[in-house]
Motif scaffolding. Structure first.
Motif, PDB file in Angstrom:
ATOM      1  N   LEU A   1       0.810  -1.221   0.000  1.00  0.00           N
ATOM      2  CA  LEU A   1       0.000   0.000   0.000  1.00  0.00           C
ATOM      3  C   LEU A   1       0.841   1.267   0.000  1.00  0.00           C
ATOM      4  O   LEU A   1       0.606   2.182  -0.798  1.00  0.00           O
ATOM      5  CB  LEU A   1      -0.935   0.001   1.225  1.00  0.00           C
TER       6      LEU A   1
ATOM      7  N   GLY B   1      -5.661   2.441   2.299  1.00  0.00           N
ATOM      8  CA  GLY B   1      -6.268   1.137   2.094  1.00  0.00           C
ATOM      9  C   GLY B   1      -7.535   1.221   1.245  1.00  0.00           C
ATOM     10  O   GLY B   1      -7.838   2.255   0.636  1.00  0.00           O
TER      11      GLY B   1
ATOM     12  N   HIS C   1      -4.551  -6.659   5.310  1.00  0.00           N
ATOM     13  CA  HIS C   1      -3.534  -5.604   5.179  1.00  0.00           C
ATOM     14  C   HIS C   1      -4.008  -4.506   4.228  1.00  0.00           C
ATOM     15  O   HIS C   1      -3.558  -3.358   4.340  1.00  0.00           O
ATOM     16  CB  HIS C   1      -2.225  -6.201   4.661  1.00  0.00           C
ATOM     17  N   TRP C   2      -4.881  -4.851   3.306  1.00  0.00           N
ATOM     18  CA  TRP C   2      -5.339  -3.889   2.315  1.00  0.00           C
ATOM     19  C   TRP C   2      -6.516  -3.044   2.802  1.00  0.00           C
ATOM     20  O   TRP C   2      -6.812  -2.007   2.207  1.00  0.00           O
ATOM     21  CB  TRP C   2      -5.776  -4.624   1.033  1.00  0.00           C
TER      22      TRP C   2
END
Length: 434
Positions: A313, A321, A372-373
């Motif tokens: 990212l 995100g 994580h995104w």
């Protein structure tokens, strides 16, 4: 003949040498045929009833049985270029027999081409002929297909278009397109464009996947998710969407085109050609929202070179995100690849089709990266994917709500949905952190 005829003959031989040279450009029958068709003197050459030659291809091609037999058909007034490899692929004694004669009217060209494709077991022979003939005649993209289809449906030879004679150039072009289709080249690649969702004439290039109708359903599912998020929003903040596997850019651009003032879309792909094509399509369809300002287009949609596994990212300027992830990843298991139609196997990217032994290689990368995104807050975050019809059941077992695996990865399976053909084609996942 006179000096003019001798000059035309020399030009013909020159183009013939170019067309059949050992250059790396001559990878297929289409490259040679295209060059021959581009030479306007060839199809009108009257100097001999038969001009026959044999061209030796590069050694790598020769090992596959490729070679060119070039002849001039005086009766039909056209050059016939026959490739030994095409003979084998088509099961025909002479590919030249497939070529339509000069001075053919539209209705006869249409009927003959459909029969040619039917005899070679080419999928959708009628639709292919409608598209190719409309393209050859340079009819409107929107209306041309329907005009040709009506000639076929009603067999009305009295209408002006049906009785119109094809020019020599149009006949040569149509013959070339037909031979490409006989070689199982997808109609989308031959035309260079296709319709997808509300995008008319999206640019399509080999080897990116051809846009398919079931993927339009995937877009509709994501648009429904965006509607839901927008209805819950208390601010004017844009919905951020990540498209994993951009290809032509069709999915992400269709979403951006629907909500140009309410979303930001980032598409990623491992192929540079896919990133470039997505960018071209974004400029084609999204520039109208910003009067052609490229910087503004990139604020709505941009394509990035990256795999799902390596997408970072911060490195890609996406620190905030994403609210939604959508993907049509490679999902076909290795065991099923050989069962794909020749149109797909010969032309579309294996990287975009094959998902490894069970078809889940890239899907696993997506699942492992979803937490994580997506932002760590109380807002529900979802991922929609187009998958193999065996995958929803596998994902439901692997990421069952409350299971140890689901808690470990922070992702739960929500539901699997069928496509228009009744196959379980879509999977919905939710990020669920502990």
């Amino acid at each position: 003949g006179g000096e003019d005829e001798r000059m035309r003959y020399r030009v013909f031989l020159h183009h013939l040498r170019l067309a059949t040279s050992t250059s790396s450009h001559c990878r297929s029958s289409t490259s040679t045929s295209a060059h021959l068709a581009s030479c306007t003197c060839i199809n009108r050459h009257p100097v001999a009833s038969s001009i026959v030659g044999f061209a030796t291809p590069p050694s790598s091609s020769r090992r596959r049985g490729y070679g060119w037999h070039i002849s001039f058909d005086a009766r039909r007034r056209c050059v016939v270029a026959t490739n030994a490899g095409d003979k084998q692929a088509c099961g025909a004694s002479d590919v030249g027999d497939l070529l339509l004669p000069m001075n053919t009217d539209v209705q006869h060209a249409l009927q003959s081409s459909i029969k040619i494709l039917q005899d070679r077991d080419i999928s959708e022979p009628e639709e292919s002929s409608f598209h190719l003939l409309a393209h050859t005649l340079q009819l409107s993209w929107r209306e041309g297909f329907n005009q040709i289809r009506e000639i076929y449906t009603y067999s009305d030879s009295s209408c002006e278009l049906a009785s119109r004679k094809l020019t020599d150039k149009e006949t040569s072009t149509f013959n070339l397109l037909l031979n490409r289709r006989i070689g199982h080249e997808p109609i989308q690649y031959i035309l260079g464009r296709w319709d997808f969702h509300h995008l008319t004439g999206i640019i399509v290039r080999e080897p990116m996947l051809c846009p398919r109708p079931e993927t339009e359903e995937l877009v509709e599912h994501v648009l429904g998710e965006i509607d839901s998020l927008l209805s819950q929003q208390e601010t004017e903040e844009k919905i951020r969407v990540l498209d994993v596997g951009s290809g032509t850019g069709a999915i992400g651009i269709a979403i951006a085109n629907r909500y140009p003032n309410k979303v930001q879309v980032v598409s990623i792909d491992v192929l540079r050609d896919a990133v470039d094509l997505s960018t071209d399509n974004a400029e084609k369809f999204l520039s109208r929202h910003f009067e052609g300002n490229r910087q503004s287009i990139e604020s709505l949609y941009r394509a990035v070179l990256s795999s799902a596994k390596d997408f970072d990212l911060e490195e890609k300027g996406c620190e905030r995100g994403f609210d939604i992830v959508v993907s049509n990843p490679p999902y076909i298991p290795v065991r099923d690849m050989s069962e794909l139609p020749s149109d797909v196997l010969k032309h579309e990217s294996e990287l975009a089709l094959c998902g490894g032994d069970d078809g889940l290689d890239v899907i696993r990368d997506i699942v492992q990266n979803l937490p994580h995104w997506m932002p760590d807050d109380s807002v529900p975050r979802y991922c929609w994917m187009e998958v193999d019809d065996s995958h929803p059941q596998i994902l439901a077992s692997w990421l069952a709500p409350g299971s140890e695996e689901a808690r470990f990865w922070g992702v739960e399976f929500c539901e699997g949905l069928k496509d228009m053909y009744g196959r379980y084609r879509f999977a919905k996942l939710q990020v669920k952190r502990n």
